[in-house]
Motif scaffolding. Structure first.
Motif, short mmCIF file in Angstrom:
data_model
loop_
_atom_site.label_atom_id
_atom_site.label_comp_id
_atom_site.label_asym_id
_atom_site.label_seq_id
_atom_site.Cartn_x
_atom_site.Cartn_y
_atom_site.Cartn_z
N MET A 1 -19.13 -33.26 -30.48
CA MET A 1 -18.96 -31.82 -30.37
C MET A 1 -18.03 -31.27 -31.46
O MET A 1 -18.34 -30.26 -32.10
CB MET A 1 -18.39 -31.44 -29.00
N LEU A 2 -16.91 -31.94 -31.67
CA LEU A 2 -15.97 -31.49 -32.69
C LEU A 2 -16.58 -31.58 -34.09
O LEU A 2 -16.37 -30.69 -34.92
CB LEU A 2 -14.66 -32.27 -32.60
N SER A 3 -17.37 -32.61 -34.34
CA SER A 3 -18.05 -32.73 -35.64
C SER A 3 -19.04 -31.59 -35.84
O SER A 3 -19.13 -31.02 -36.94
CB SER A 3 -18.78 -34.07 -35.74
N THR A 4 -19.76 -31.26 -34.78
CA THR A 4 -20.70 -30.12 -34.85
C THR A 4 -19.93 -28.82 -35.10
O THR A 4 -20.36 -27.98 -35.91
CB THR A 4 -21.50 -30.01 -33.53
N MET A 5 -18.80 -28.66 -34.44
CA MET A 5 -17.99 -27.46 -34.62
C MET A 5 -17.41 -27.38 -36.03
O MET A 5 -17.26 -26.29 -36.58
CB MET A 5 -16.90 -27.39 -33.56
N VAL A 6 -17.09 -28.53 -36.62
CA VAL A 6 -16.64 -28.56 -38.02
C VAL A 6 -17.78 -28.07 -38.91
O VAL A 6 -17.58 -27.22 -39.80
CB VAL A 6 -16.17 -29.97 -38.43
N ASP A 7 -18.99 -28.60 -38.67
CA ASP A 7 -20.16 -28.21 -39.47
C ASP A 7 -20.46 -26.71 -39.35
O ASP A 7 -20.92 -26.09 -40.30
CB ASP A 7 -21.39 -29.00 -39.05
N LYS A 8 -20.19 -26.13 -38.18
CA LYS A 8 -20.43 -24.71 -37.94
C LYS A 8 -19.30 -23.83 -38.48
O LYS A 8 -19.40 -22.60 -38.44
CB LYS A 8 -20.58 -24.43 -36.44
N GLY A 9 -18.20 -24.44 -38.92
CA GLY A 9 -17.07 -23.68 -39.43
C GLY A 9 -16.18 -23.11 -38.35
O GLY A 9 -15.41 -22.18 -38.60
N GLN A 10 -16.26 -23.67 -37.14
CA GLN A 10 -15.43 -23.19 -36.04
C GLN A 10 -14.06 -23.86 -36.01
O GLN A 10 -13.08 -23.25 -35.60
CB GLN A 10 -16.14 -23.42 -34.70
N VAL A 11 -14.02 -25.13 -36.38
CA VAL A 11 -12.75 -25.88 -36.43
C VAL A 11 -12.67 -26.65 -37.74
O VAL A 11 -13.69 -26.86 -38.41
CB VAL A 11 -12.60 -26.87 -35.23
N GLU A 12 -11.47 -27.06 -38.08
CA GLU A 12 -11.30 -27.92 -39.25
C GLU A 12 -10.70 -29.24 -38.82
O GLU A 12 -9.93 -29.31 -37.85
CB GLU A 12 -10.42 -27.25 -40.31
N SER B 1 -8.09 -28.19 -35.69
CA SER B 1 -7.47 -26.88 -35.58
C SER B 1 -8.57 -25.82 -35.67
O SER B 1 -9.52 -25.97 -36.45
CB SER B 1 -6.48 -26.71 -36.74
N PRO B 2 -8.47 -24.74 -34.89
CA PRO B 2 -9.51 -23.71 -34.93
C PRO B 2 -9.50 -22.93 -36.24
O PRO B 2 -8.43 -22.66 -36.79
CB PRO B 2 -9.18 -22.82 -33.74
N LEU B 3 -10.68 -22.59 -36.71
CA LEU B 3 -10.81 -21.74 -37.89
C LEU B 3 -11.18 -20.31 -37.50
O LEU B 3 -11.12 -19.40 -38.33
CB LEU B 3 -11.88 -22.30 -38.83
N ILE B 4 -11.60 -20.12 -36.27
CA ILE B 4 -11.95 -18.79 -35.78
C ILE B 4 -10.96 -18.41 -34.68
O ILE B 4 -10.55 -19.24 -33.89
CB ILE B 4 -13.41 -18.71 -35.28
N GLY B 5 -10.57 -17.15 -34.67
CA GLY B 5 -9.56 -16.69 -33.73
C GLY B 5 -10.13 -16.19 -32.42
O GLY B 5 -11.30 -15.82 -32.33
N ARG B 6 -9.30 -16.20 -31.41
CA ARG B 6 -9.68 -15.75 -30.07
C ARG B 6 -10.19 -14.31 -30.10
O ARG B 6 -11.21 -13.99 -29.49
CB ARG B 6 -8.48 -15.87 -29.14
N ASP B 7 -9.48 -13.42 -30.80
CA ASP B 7 -9.90 -12.01 -30.85
C ASP B 7 -11.25 -11.85 -31.52
O ASP B 7 -12.09 -11.07 -31.05
CB ASP B 7 -8.85 -11.16 -31.59
N ASP B 8 -11.48 -12.55 -32.62
CA ASP B 8 -12.77 -12.45 -33.32
C ASP B 8 -13.91 -12.93 -32.43
O ASP B 8 -14.97 -12.30 -32.38
CB ASP B 8 -12.75 -13.26 -34.62
N VAL B 9 -13.69 -14.03 -31.74
CA VAL B 9 -14.73 -14.57 -30.85
C VAL B 9 -14.99 -13.62 -29.69
O VAL B 9 -16.14 -13.29 -29.39
CB VAL B 9 -14.36 -15.98 -30.34
#
Length: 133
Positions: A50-61, A74-82
């Motif tokens: 899941m984390l690897s998929t989220m890295v590929d999607k640009g959601q986490v680094e 670490s998250p790359l997208i913020g709570r407010d933006d989501v």
């Protein structure tokens, strides 16, 4: 056939992001333990996938290990933006862009006490003043 990628996080991705927003960066083990404490038990390999998929999607680094061999995330997208993106999508798709319809539905499905309603009234009054300016 694989499901097409959504522009918004899936339910599990959102749970992982919430964990990371509260205490980042975290190792896979730390994320897994936090999810388990919230009642969501996942296999270690499932969470890595899941984390690897989220890295590929640009959601986490994926951050290099500080010590040992455990990577941190670490998250790359913020709570407010989501939240704004998901809520905006819901308002458009379900309520045809009507804020009034959203509010009426919200009052139908939630229990609001007098204090919360007073707070909402203040926010609404503030928005009305801003609209006049």
């Amino acid at each position: 056939m694989a499901r097409p990628n959504s522009e918004h996080p899936t339910e599990l991705e959102l749970q992982i992001l919430k964990v990371l927003w509260d205490a980042e960066p975290m190792t896979v083990r730390q994320v897994r333990e936090s999810l388990a404490n919230d009642g969501r038990k996942l296999a270690h390999t499932t969470l890595i996938t899941m984390l690897s998929t989220m890295v590929d999607k640009g959601q986490v680094e994926k951050l290099n290990p500080m010590q040992g061999k455990a990577f941190r995330f670490s998250p790359l997208i913020g709570r407010d933006d989501v939240s704004k993106g998901m809520l905006g999508d819901l308002v458009e798709r379900v309520f045809d862009g009507s804020a009034e319809a959203v509010m009426l539905s919200l009052f139908d499905v939630t229990q609001s006490d007098e204090t919360e309603l007073a707070s909402l009234r203040k926010l609404l009054n503030k928005k009305m003043r801003e609209a006049r300016s």
